[in-house]
Design a protein around this motif. Structure first.
Motif, PDB file in Angstrom:
ATOM      1  N   VAL A   1     119.634  40.240 -16.255  1.00  0.00           N
ATOM      2  CA  VAL A   1     119.197  40.196 -17.743  1.00  0.00           C
ATOM      3  C   VAL A   1     120.330  40.218 -18.668  1.00  0.00           C
ATOM      4  N   ALA A   2     121.269  41.558 -18.204  1.00  0.00           N
ATOM      5  CA  ALA A   2     122.273  41.571 -19.082  1.00  0.00           C
ATOM      6  C   ALA A   2     123.179  40.456 -19.264  1.00  0.00           C
ATOM      7  N   ASP A   3     123.392  39.722 -18.032  1.00  0.00           N
ATOM      8  CA  ASP A   3     124.455  38.700 -18.024  1.00  0.00           C
ATOM      9  C   ASP A   3     123.816  37.607 -18.815  1.00  0.00           C
ATOM     10  N   ASN A   4     122.655  37.319 -18.855  1.00  0.00           N
ATOM     11  CA  ASN A   4     122.115  36.159 -19.698  1.00  0.00           C
ATOM     12  C   ASN A   4     122.066  36.653 -21.060  1.00  0.00           C
ATOM     13  N   TYR A   5     121.950  37.685 -21.318  1.00  0.00           N
ATOM     14  CA  TYR A   5     122.020  38.346 -22.902  1.00  0.00           C
ATOM     15  C   TYR A   5     123.390  38.056 -23.415  1.00  0.00           C
ATOM     16  N   VAL A   6     124.514  38.182 -22.502  1.00  0.00           N
ATOM     17  CA  VAL A   6     125.892  37.984 -23.238  1.00  0.00           C
ATOM     18  C   VAL A   6     125.952  36.314 -23.310  1.00  0.00           C
ATOM     19  N   ARG A   7     125.670  35.617 -22.130  1.00  0.00           N
ATOM     20  CA  ARG A   7     125.852  34.118 -22.032  1.00  0.00           C
ATOM     21  C   ARG A   7     125.081  33.428 -22.878  1.00  0.00           C
ATOM     22  N   SER A   8     123.935  33.965 -23.368  1.00  0.00           N
ATOM     23  CA  SER A   8     122.894  33.210 -24.483  1.00  0.00           C
ATOM     24  C   SER A   8     123.432  33.357 -25.756  1.00  0.00           C
ATOM     25  N   GLY A   9     124.149  34.340 -25.926  1.00  0.00           N
ATOM     26  CA  GLY A   9     124.547  34.745 -27.519  1.00  0.00           C
ATOM     27  C   GLY A   9     123.904  35.556 -28.223  1.00  0.00           C
ATOM     28  N   ASP A  10     122.678  36.163 -27.413  1.00  0.00           N
ATOM     29  CA  ASP A  10     121.686  37.062 -28.118  1.00  0.00           C
ATOM     30  C   ASP A  10     122.469  38.191 -28.407  1.00  0.00           C
ATOM     31  N   TRP A  11     123.206  38.779 -27.507  1.00  0.00           N
ATOM     32  CA  TRP A  11     124.125  40.089 -27.885  1.00  0.00           C
ATOM     33  C   TRP A  11     125.078  39.687 -29.207  1.00  0.00           C
ATOM     34  N   ALA A  12     125.838  38.691 -29.130  1.00  0.00           N
ATOM     35  CA  ALA A  12     126.488  38.407 -30.250  1.00  0.00           C
ATOM     36  C   ALA A  12     125.808  38.294 -31.791  1.00  0.00           C
ATOM     37  N   ALA A  13     124.524  37.683 -31.603  1.00  0.00           N
ATOM     38  CA  ALA A  13     123.632  37.590 -32.588  1.00  0.00           C
ATOM     39  C   ALA A  13     122.904  38.915 -32.922  1.00  0.00           C
ATOM     40  N   ALA A  14     123.098  40.047 -32.233  1.00  0.00           N
ATOM     41  CA  ALA A  14     122.172  41.070 -32.464  1.00  0.00           C
ATOM     42  C   ALA A  14     120.766  40.939 -32.082  1.00  0.00           C
ATOM     43  N   LYS A  15     120.445  39.984 -31.098  1.00  0.00           N
ATOM     44  CA  LYS A  15     118.944  39.564 -31.219  1.00  0.00           C
ATOM     45  C   LYS A  15     118.297  40.726 -30.293  1.00  0.00           C
ATOM     46  N   PRO A  16     117.261  41.410 -30.750  1.00  0.00           N
ATOM     47  CA  PRO A  16     116.517  42.494 -29.933  1.00  0.00           C
ATOM     48  C   PRO A  16     116.069  41.965 -28.486  1.00  0.00           C
ATOM     49  N   SER A  17     116.245  42.727 -27.604  1.00  0.00           N
ATOM     50  CA  SER A  17     115.633  42.430 -26.154  1.00  0.00           C
ATOM     51  C   SER A  17     114.878  43.536 -25.744  1.00  0.00           C
ATOM     52  N   PRO A  18     113.577  43.498 -25.412  1.00  0.00           N
ATOM     53  CA  PRO A  18     112.937  44.662 -24.959  1.00  0.00           C
ATOM     54  C   PRO A  18     113.751  45.093 -23.384  1.00  0.00           C
ATOM     55  N   MET A  19     114.073  43.745 -22.743  1.00  0.00           N
ATOM     56  CA  MET A  19     114.501  44.232 -21.362  1.00  0.00           C
ATOM     57  C   MET A  19     115.821  44.973 -21.216  1.00  0.00           C
ATOM     58  N   MET A  20     116.461  45.169 -22.496  1.00  0.00           N
ATOM     59  CA  MET A  20     117.976  45.767 -22.578  1.00  0.00           C
ATOM     60  C   MET A  20     117.616  47.211 -23.106  1.00  0.00           C
ATOM     61  N   ARG A  21     116.553  47.681 -23.143  1.00  0.00           N
ATOM     62  CA  ARG A  21     116.256  49.228 -23.458  1.00  0.00           C
ATOM     63  C   ARG A  21     116.954  49.995 -22.286  1.00  0.00           C
ATOM     64  N   PRO A  22     117.150  51.140 -22.769  1.00  0.00           N
ATOM     65  CA  PRO A  22     117.914  52.118 -21.560  1.00  0.00           C
ATOM     66  C   PRO A  22     116.770  52.304 -20.431  1.00  0.00           C
ATOM     67  N   GLN A  23     117.314  52.250 -19.258  1.00  0.00           N
ATOM     68  CA  GLN A  23     116.454  52.553 -18.050  1.00  0.00           C
ATOM     69  C   GLN A  23     116.978  53.708 -17.177  1.00  0.00           C
ATOM     70  N   ALA A  24     116.373  54.269 -16.493  1.00  0.00           N
ATOM     71  CA  ALA A  24     116.678  55.563 -15.546  1.00  0.00           C
ATOM     72  C   ALA A  24     117.800  55.126 -14.817  1.00  0.00           C
ATOM     73  N   GLY A  25     118.839  55.705 -14.672  1.00  0.00           N
ATOM     74  CA  GLY A  25     120.068  55.440 -13.996  1.00  0.00           C
ATOM     75  C   GLY A  25     119.882  55.854 -12.268  1.00  0.00           C
ATOM     76  N   MET A  26     120.783  56.191 -11.566  1.00  0.00           N
ATOM     77  CA  MET A  26     120.762  56.584 -10.261  1.00  0.00           C
ATOM     78  C   MET A  26     120.930  57.894 -10.030  1.00  0.00           C
ATOM     79  N   ARG A  27     121.683  58.726 -11.030  1.00  0.00           N
ATOM     80  CA  ARG A  27     121.722  60.261 -10.632  1.00  0.00           C
ATOM     81  C   ARG A  27     120.285  60.899 -10.600  1.00  0.00           C
ATOM     82  N   GLY A  28     120.228  61.389  -9.594  1.00  0.00           N
ATOM     83  CA  GLY A  28     118.814  62.206  -9.192  1.00  0.00           C
ATOM     84  C   GLY A  28     117.885  61.607  -8.777  1.00  0.00           C
ATOM     85  N   ARG A  29     117.846  60.264  -8.440  1.00  0.00           N
ATOM     86  CA  ARG A  29     116.886  59.361  -7.791  1.00  0.00           C
ATOM     87  C   ARG A  29     116.794  59.797  -6.269  1.00  0.00           C
ATOM     88  N   LYS A  30     115.601  59.534  -6.008  1.00  0.00           N
ATOM     89  CA  LYS A  30     115.420  59.685  -4.540  1.00  0.00           C
ATOM     90  C   LYS A  30     115.195  58.487  -3.677  1.00  0.00           C
TER      91      LYS A  30
END
Length: 317
Positions: free
Chosen positions: A120-149
């Protein structure tokens, strides 16, 4: 005269070059051997090379009355009819652990790509959405790895390497396998218990009748809406329609898959999910893995033709 060896499964020719320097290879190129070679040619075959997942049954073995060794290129041998081979006193060899590091690497890659939503992040850059500051729900912060089981299903060579890798991401690691192992990870008495505990399920178990569709709707439900499943074992271990349903209903958060119910995998419902990362069964597809697998194949063939026990024989399957 070099010994003749039937190449049963479809392999890229480059993978057979080293083996072909030592043996006369009769390459069926993935076609039924009887369509490519005459009955007299098959009658002389004493050894064959196959991919472990390729179906190889009694009827095919009967076409080669002198067949004494089936050598799998790779760790798996789930496609071979073990009972039929045993009945005919055919020895079965494989390449245990030869690609374990590479497969563990792809497992971790799929895990990180799914959790951090890299496609999703790769497409966000390639599509120009990042440069255009286009909002993307899929780019919201996600839980990372630290503390995961992270739960590892299967603690063979690949499972051990996966566990060691994911432990370095500041995670807790648990596992379930047919028996306990001397490893520094928490053991769970069942797959159900492991899945209820973890938020990432890494499937590294050997395929077989006892594991067919064992990761079903109930297991996925236990994994939960924040959970991810990663499969680098065999597609048969997961009930694929149940996985599609779990993703559609957001029963789980996402998946990373290198293996499928049917391969090659054609685009289908799985392909449409942005939270699913797909790769074309390339877990063991590295240069060093192929060299190691070829070494095992040649060692098995050399031992067989010398009348010795296979150094990498499948025992107790």
């Amino acid at each position: 005269m070099p010994e003749k060896v039937l190449v049963y499964s479809r392999f890229p020719k480059a993978l057979m070059l080293r083996i072909g320097e030592r043996y006369e290879l009769l390459d069926a190129a993935g076609k039924p051997p009887a369509q490519v070679f005459g009955a007299d040619q098959l009658a002389d075959i004493r050894a064959m090379i196959t991919a472990g997942g390729t179906p190889l049954g009694a009827d095919m073995m009967d076409m080669m009355p002198k067949l004494g060794a089936i050598v799998c290129y790779g760790t798996g041998y789930d496609g071979v009819d073990l009972a039929a081979a045993a009945k005919r006193k055919i020895t079965l060899g494989h390449s245990p652990g030869a690609n374990a590091s590479s497969v563990a690497d792809i497992a971790v890659t799929l895990m990180l790509a799914a959790i951090r939503r890299l496609p999703v992040a790769d497409n966000y850059v390639r599509s120009g959405d990042w440069a255009a500051a286009k909002p993307s729900p899929m780019m919201r912060p996600q839980a990372g790895m630290r503390g995961r089981k992270v739960g590892v299903y299967g603690m063979g060579e690949i499972g051990r390497k996966i566990a060691a890798r994911v432990a370095s991401f500041e995670t807790e690691v648990g596992y379930f396998s047919r028996s306990r192992h001397d490893v520094p990870y928490q053991y769970f008495p069942s797959l159900e218990a492991l899945t209820e505990w973890c938020s990432v399920l890494m499937i590294a178990v050997r395929a077989g009748g006892d594991t067919h569709h064992i990761v079903n709707a109930d297991i996925l439900r236990k994994l939960g809406k924040d959970g991810y499943v990663v499969n680098i074992a065999r597609g048969s271990v997961i009930d694929q329609p149940a996985l599609i349903a779990a993703l559609s209903e957001q029963t789980i958060a996402g998946a990373g898959l290198d293996v499928y119910a049917k391969e090659p995998h054609a685009p289908d419902a799985l392909s449409a999910f942005p939270n699913v990362v797909l790769s074309p069964h390339i877990g063991g597809h590295t240069l060093e893995s192929h060299v190691a697998m070829q070494d095992c194949v040649m060692a098995n063939l050399a031992a067989y033709f010398a009348g010795k026990a296979l150094p990498y024989e499948v025992r107790g399957a």
